[in-house]
Design an enzyme around this catalytic site. Sequence first.
Site, PDB file in Angstrom:
ATOM      1  N   TYR A 158      11.440  22.803 -88.800  1.00 30.18           N
ATOM      2  CA  TYR A 158      10.668  24.003 -88.485  1.00 30.18           C
ATOM      3  C   TYR A 158       9.915  23.811 -87.159  1.00 30.18           C
ATOM      4  CZ  TYR A 158       9.313  28.560 -90.238  1.00 30.18           C
ATOM      5  OH  TYR A 158       9.171  29.906 -90.409  1.00 30.18           O
ATOM      6  N   LYS A 165       3.183  29.419 -86.463  1.00 28.49           N
ATOM      7  CA  LYS A 165       2.646  30.057 -87.675  1.00 28.49           C
ATOM      8  C   LYS A 165       1.179  29.658 -87.890  1.00 28.49           C
ATOM      9  CE  LYS A 165       6.196  32.504 -89.041  1.00 28.49           C
ATOM     10  NZ  LYS A 165       6.206  33.938 -88.676  1.00 28.49           N
TER      11      LYS A 165
HETATM   12  P1  NAP Z   1      14.540  39.109 -89.461  1.00 24.43           P
HETATM   13  O1  NAP Z   1      15.133  40.111 -90.355  1.00 24.43           O
HETATM   14  O2  NAP Z   1      15.460  38.409 -88.507  1.00 24.43           O
HETATM   15  O3  NAP Z   1      13.291  39.760 -88.694  1.00 24.43           O
HETATM   16  C1  NAP Z   1      12.723  39.176 -87.552  1.00 24.43           C
HETATM   17  C2  NAP Z   1      12.592  40.280 -86.536  1.00 24.43           C
HETATM   18  O4  NAP Z   1      11.837  39.841 -85.407  1.00 24.43           O
HETATM   19  C3  NAP Z   1      13.959  40.747 -86.000  1.00 24.43           C
HETATM   20  O5  NAP Z   1      14.047  42.140 -86.133  1.00 24.43           O
HETATM   21  C4  NAP Z   1      13.886  40.343 -84.540  1.00 24.43           C
HETATM   22  O6  NAP Z   1      14.662  41.147 -83.682  1.00 24.43           O
HETATM   23  C5  NAP Z   1      12.407  40.520 -84.301  1.00 24.43           C
HETATM   24  N1  NAP Z   1      12.000  39.990 -83.005  1.00 24.43           N
HETATM   25  C6  NAP Z   1      12.214  38.749 -82.478  1.00 24.43           C
HETATM   26  N2  NAP Z   1      11.709  38.692 -81.228  1.00 24.43           N
HETATM   27  C7  NAP Z   1      11.168  39.928 -80.964  1.00 24.43           C
HETATM   28  C8  NAP Z   1      10.509  40.497 -79.857  1.00 24.43           C
HETATM   29  N3  NAP Z   1      10.294  39.808 -78.719  1.00 24.43           N
HETATM   30  N4  NAP Z   1      10.095  41.789 -79.932  1.00 24.43           N
HETATM   31  C9  NAP Z   1      10.305  42.519 -81.044  1.00 24.43           C
HETATM   32  N5  NAP Z   1      10.932  42.039 -82.139  1.00 24.43           N
HETATM   33  C10 NAP Z   1      11.363  40.748 -82.094  1.00 24.43           C
HETATM   34  O7  NAP Z   1      13.867  37.913 -90.311  1.00 24.43           O
HETATM   35  P2  NAP Z   1      12.654  37.910 -91.360  1.00 24.43           P
HETATM   36  O8  NAP Z   1      12.842  36.654 -92.139  1.00 24.43           O
HETATM   37  O9  NAP Z   1      12.560  39.215 -92.043  1.00 24.43           O
HETATM   38  O10 NAP Z   1      11.407  37.677 -90.416  1.00 24.43           O
HETATM   39  C11 NAP Z   1      10.260  38.514 -90.448  1.00 24.43           C
HETATM   40  C12 NAP Z   1       9.001  37.660 -90.481  1.00 24.43           C
HETATM   41  O11 NAP Z   1       8.944  36.980 -91.738  1.00 24.43           O
HETATM   42  C13 NAP Z   1       8.934  36.591 -89.418  1.00 24.43           C
HETATM   43  O12 NAP Z   1       7.603  36.481 -88.937  1.00 24.43           O
HETATM   44  C14 NAP Z   1       9.311  35.342 -90.185  1.00 24.43           C
HETATM   45  O13 NAP Z   1       8.833  34.149 -89.591  1.00 24.43           O
HETATM   46  C15 NAP Z   1       8.585  35.630 -91.489  1.00 24.43           C
HETATM   47  N6  NAP Z   1       8.967  34.794 -92.629  1.00 24.43           N
HETATM   48  C16 NAP Z   1      10.255  34.709 -93.019  1.00 24.43           C
HETATM   49  C17 NAP Z   1      10.580  33.896 -94.089  1.00 24.43           C
HETATM   50  C18 NAP Z   1      12.013  33.743 -94.512  1.00 24.43           C
HETATM   51  O14 NAP Z   1      12.334  32.770 -95.225  1.00 24.43           O
HETATM   52  N7  NAP Z   1      12.892  34.632 -94.155  1.00 24.43           N
HETATM   53  C19 NAP Z   1       9.583  33.188 -94.784  1.00 24.43           C
HETATM   54  C20 NAP Z   1       8.255  33.314 -94.370  1.00 24.43           C
HETATM   55  C21 NAP Z   1       7.956  34.121 -93.282  1.00 24.43           C
HETATM   56  P3  NAP Z   1      16.082  40.545 -83.150  1.00 24.43           P
HETATM   57  O15 NAP Z   1      16.973  40.484 -84.359  1.00 24.43           O
HETATM   58  O16 NAP Z   1      16.480  41.511 -82.114  1.00 24.43           O
HETATM   59  O17 NAP Z   1      15.788  39.176 -82.594  1.00 24.43           O
END
Ligand code: NAP
Length: 260
Positions: A158, A165
């Site tokens: 990570y 984070k």
């Molecule tokens: P996700 O579906 O890939 O969503 C992440 C989003 O962030 C994507 O739409 C991505 O767009 C967008 N993004 C990245 N850079 C950006 C920028 N410069 N401007 C605007 N948008 C941007 O994945 P997710 O897991 O749902 O992630 C959402 C949040 O949940 C994140 O903060 C992640 O760290 C957190 N989280 C996830 C998990 C897990 O296990 N999945 C666990 C804990 C926390 P693009 O696709 O165009 O890059």
Amino acid sequence: MSVTIDLSNKTALVMGVANARSLGWAIAEQLLLAGCRVGFSYQGERLQGELEKLTKDHPNTWIQQADATVEEDLTALFARVKQEFGELDYLVHSIAFAPRTAMEGRFLDTTTEDWNTALNVSAYTLVACARHAEPLLREGSSIVSLTYHASQQVVPKYNVMGVAKAALEAATRYLAADFGEREIRVNTISAGPMRTIAARSIPGFGGLYDKGARNAAFGRNATSEEVGKLALFLLSDLGSGITGQTVYVDAGLSIMTVKE
Ligand code: NAP
């Protein structure tokens, strides 16, 4: 199971939906179920079609492209929020990114460039978005973002995202203090591992996910629907009195010592 809560006089902006598996979409689904009007922003034109597909059966929605690291995009996005809604009740920040190179090797070898990218996209954008939202936020409105337990403990690979984070969680507390006088609440949701596009880019995520399910108190991982329901609680008046917090929804993973 759906929650009965009426948000039909409320407005939300959800930033960071890539597809139906995105945690941002799980949160939006709960808001839409409650009757909230929701605007969505997506980073690149590549995602426009996906967002159009997801929102086509929801008349109370609109979408706009905005890279959260680009000041002009944020100016245009919040001008659109003003034009569509006048005022804003809920801001959802569901955005993170770290270059693959920063997550493959040792944390010790993180480059300045990768550090800056990860912290800018994954932490600073929360501050930038909150500042742009400030003039539109109603008294008693609420902001949530998404974090992960790697901010508190070392999770292999990570790396710099764990630092990002930790910065996001600290930023949540400072923003909560700045907004406190107007009782605008700022919290972050610490979700357990979920199968999303962002998660798939973490080397060894499959193993981490399976281990999470084995180790969590519930013997399974939390679901994205459970993330959505916690967000609904924190955003809405149900969460009044809660600000500056990191709230876990991980099926009891972070409380356990590792079994294997
Ligand atoms: P996700 O579906 O890939 O969503 C992440 C989003 O962030 C994507 O739409 C991505 O767009 C967008 N993004 C990245 N850079 C950006 C920028 N410069 N401007 C605007 N948008 C941007 O994945 P997710 O897991 O749902 O992630 C959402 C949040 O949940 C994140 O903060 C992640 O760290 C957190 N989280 C996830 C998990 C897990 O296990 N999945 C666990 C804990 C926390 P693009 O696709 O165009 O890059």
